[in-house]
Design a protein around this motif. Sequence first.
Motif, PDB file in Angstrom:
ATOM      1  N   THR A  86       4.770 -50.630  10.712  1.00 56.78           N
ATOM      2  CA  THR A  86       4.109 -49.622   9.346  1.00 56.78           C
ATOM      3  C   THR A  86       2.957 -49.518   9.720  1.00 56.78           C
ATOM      4  O   THR A  86       2.048 -50.315  10.437  1.00 56.78           O
TER       5      THR A  86
ATOM      6  N   ALA B 106       3.575 -46.434   4.871  1.00 60.42           N
ATOM      7  CA  ALA B 106       1.979 -46.344   5.011  1.00 60.42           C
ATOM      8  C   ALA B 106       1.570 -45.570   6.226  1.00 60.42           C
ATOM      9  O   ALA B 106       0.514 -46.039   6.771  1.00 60.42           O
TER      10      ALA B 106
ATOM     11  N   ASP C 136       0.336 -50.390   7.562  1.00 60.97           N
ATOM     12  CA  ASP C 136      -0.320 -51.668   7.427  1.00 60.97           C
ATOM     13  C   ASP C 136       0.009 -52.919   7.825  1.00 60.97           C
ATOM     14  O   ASP C 136       0.002 -54.060   7.665  1.00 60.97           O
TER      15      ASP C 136
ATOM     16  N   ARG D  28       3.317 -54.054   8.632  1.00 59.50           N
ATOM     17  CA  ARG D  28       4.446 -54.871   8.507  1.00 59.50           C
ATOM     18  C   ARG D  28       5.616 -54.383   9.634  1.00 59.50           C
ATOM     19  O   ARG D  28       5.243 -53.253  10.302  1.00 59.50           O
TER      20      ARG D  28
END
Length: 338
Positions: free
Chosen positions: A199, A28, A201, A203
């Motif tokens: 990431t 992402a 987003d 994570r």
Amino acid sequence: MRAPVVFDPAVHLCYQPPEKVITMQELALDGGISPIGVTAPFPLLTREGVTELRREILSEDVLDRYTVSSYISAFQGREFPKDVAPFVHAVWSSPEVLRAVSEAAGVELVPIMDLEVGHVNYQLGNEGREGVRRTSISPEPQSPSETPEARQVAQALADADNGEGDTNVCFHRDAYPFVCVLMLSDCENMIGGETALRTGDGRIVKARGPNVGSCVVMQGRHIEHAALKAYNVSERITMVTSFRAKDPMIHDGSVLPSIHPISKKHRLNYQWTLYRMKLLAERFSIVAQELERKKALLGEEDDRDGTGGSEIVNVDSMSKWLDEQAAYLMTTRTEFMV
């Protein structure tokens, strides 16, 4: 005195392409100079090759003169010149190794500068820095913990490690577009020791670490990551070489804040300036040649009426490109170590 070993791809190279990659899209994340974010570990050097690298980076000369500590890692070796570590420099300048790393990265790469060839991260054990001096030149198999209970404790610690606490190398972005991280220790029995990736987003993804002679290739400038602590091993030594795209027209977002605390000022300023000036010289040469090509395609008759001829320079697009080069020059200046 022992004769130096010359790098021989037939003896020291055992490259096999990575079986899997994690893409920037899967993480992402936007940006970068390749769709590939990080590779799975893949074989690069034989044990013979690893042994010669270890012989140089565990030498008294390197440990006495070319090791530093920083907020990122407790013990690092770097900046050793070719005469101190000739095998290290031969490996990372060899066409065969560069082809392998470039294939894995999905873009043709070259080392960013000599100063960043073969940077070493030593994970310190109970004996600290002095223990590193007693480390074997050959990558010996490391005995696992004596009891299942000890292994369970180590596994629990590794599972809980998300890169935020007391780990090997804390979360950071690299200074340069790509890195190749080569494992110089036998980590068959290692617990933990992965690379944690943050990431886009939010994570945390853990990428498996390589074993001896294997490596991972990662867009470290564009991915925030941490090297997690390794358990069940007495040593963990990795070698990191940094790269940029060989094509000078591809974006180079290199910056130096994380490099200043671990570098010698005059050496860094010289090599940084040299590589940036050479890259800019290539860029301007390419653009000049393209202008000449466009002019030649128009032919001599294009301006026979004396009115100035056809447009060769699109002022808007050229102005935008020149602004980008000015910004690159400004970054070159602002990143000096003073």
